[in-house]
Scaffold this motif. Sequence first.
Motif, short mmCIF file in Angstrom:
data_model
loop_
_atom_site.label_atom_id
_atom_site.label_comp_id
_atom_site.label_asym_id
_atom_site.label_seq_id
_atom_site.Cartn_x
_atom_site.Cartn_y
_atom_site.Cartn_z
N GLY A 220 0.63 -1.14 -0.02
CA GLY A 220 -0.01 0.13 -0.13
C GLY A 220 0.95 1.40 -0.14
N ARG A 221 1.94 1.01 0.59
CA ARG A 221 2.88 2.51 0.46
C ARG A 221 4.17 2.12 -0.51
NH1 ARG A 221 3.76 3.37 6.92
NH2 ARG A 221 1.58 4.04 7.58
N LEU A 222 4.34 0.96 -0.51
CA LEU A 222 5.78 0.75 -1.62
C LEU A 222 5.45 1.11 -3.08
CD1 LEU A 222 8.62 -0.53 -1.53
CD2 LEU A 222 7.53 -2.81 -2.09
N VAL A 223 4.20 0.62 -3.34
CA VAL A 223 3.91 0.87 -4.94
C VAL A 223 4.08 2.47 -5.09
CG1 VAL A 223 2.28 0.78 -6.68
CG2 VAL A 223 2.99 -1.22 -5.19
N PRO A 224 3.23 3.17 -4.50
CA PRO A 224 3.09 4.80 -4.74
C PRO A 224 4.58 5.34 -4.52
CG PRO A 224 1.64 4.19 -2.82
CD PRO A 224 2.11 3.18 -3.41
N THR A 225 5.35 5.02 -3.41
CA THR A 225 6.54 5.60 -3.13
C THR A 225 7.50 5.38 -4.22
OG1 THR A 225 6.09 5.11 -0.67
CG2 THR A 225 8.31 5.60 -1.32
N SER A 226 7.47 3.99 -4.58
CA SER A 226 8.27 3.58 -5.85
C SER A 226 8.14 4.49 -7.04
CB SER A 226 8.31 2.33 -6.19
OG SER A 226 8.64 1.20 -5.09
N ALA B 21 -8.18 3.16 -0.36
CA ALA B 21 -9.46 3.10 0.57
C ALA B 21 -8.65 3.99 1.92
CB ALA B 21 -9.85 1.68 1.03
N GLY B 22 -9.78 4.98 2.05
CA GLY B 22 -9.08 5.83 3.00
C GLY B 22 -8.58 7.18 2.70
N GLY B 23 -8.13 7.97 3.67
CA GLY B 23 -7.87 9.24 3.24
C GLY B 23 -6.22 9.39 3.74
N LEU B 24 -5.82 10.55 4.00
CA LEU B 24 -4.23 10.73 4.14
C LEU B 24 -4.26 10.41 5.75
CD1 LEU B 24 -3.56 14.31 2.74
CD2 LEU B 24 -2.60 12.06 1.97
N GLY B 25 -2.89 9.73 5.97
CA GLY B 25 -2.61 9.17 7.21
C GLY B 25 -3.01 7.86 7.56
N THR B 26 -3.79 7.25 6.48
CA THR B 26 -4.33 5.83 6.96
C THR B 26 -3.36 4.80 6.54
OG1 THR B 26 -5.61 5.75 4.78
CG2 THR B 26 -6.77 6.54 6.66
N GLY B 27 -2.25 5.16 6.08
CA GLY B 27 -1.21 4.25 5.83
C GLY B 27 -1.43 3.35 4.45
N ASN B 28 -2.28 4.06 3.67
CA ASN B 28 -2.77 3.32 2.29
C ASN B 28 -1.85 3.83 1.11
OD1 ASN B 28 -4.65 1.42 3.46
ND2 ASN B 28 -6.09 3.06 3.35
#
Length: 115
Positions: free
Chosen positions: A22-28, A78-85
Motif C-alpha cells: 500500500g505504501r511501497l508502490v506509490p513511493t516507488s 481506501a481511506g484518506g491521508l494518514g491511514t497508511g494506504n
Amino acid sequence: MSVLHLLAARDVLAAGYEIGTGRLVPTSAAAVGLAGVVLGVLAVTRAARPSAARRAVVALAAGLVSATVGGVHWANVAGGLGTGNGLAGAVMAVALGAVAVVAAGLALVRTRRAA
C-alpha cells in the motif's frame, strides 16, 4: 528469556514500521517520477548536447509511468491521508510524473530547435 522470546518480541516491535504494498508502490512511483524530473531538467538545461534527446525520452517515459501508477493507486485507495494506504505517495507520484512529462516535452522542443 529464551532466544525464541527475543525473536518474537523483535517481530512485534518492528511490525509497526514495515512497509507494505500500500505504501511501497506509490513511493516507488514517486521515486521514478523524481528521477524523471531530474532527467527532464537536465535535458532542458543542456539541450544543445546530443544526449539531451535521450534524456528527454527517458524522462517522458518515467513521467508517464509515474503518473499512471500513481493515478491508478490514487483511484483505488481506501481511506484518506494518514491511514497508511499510500495516498500521499500516489498524489506525489502523479504530481512528479506531470512535471517530468512537461520538462521532457520542453526538452524535446529545445533539442529539435538546436538541431
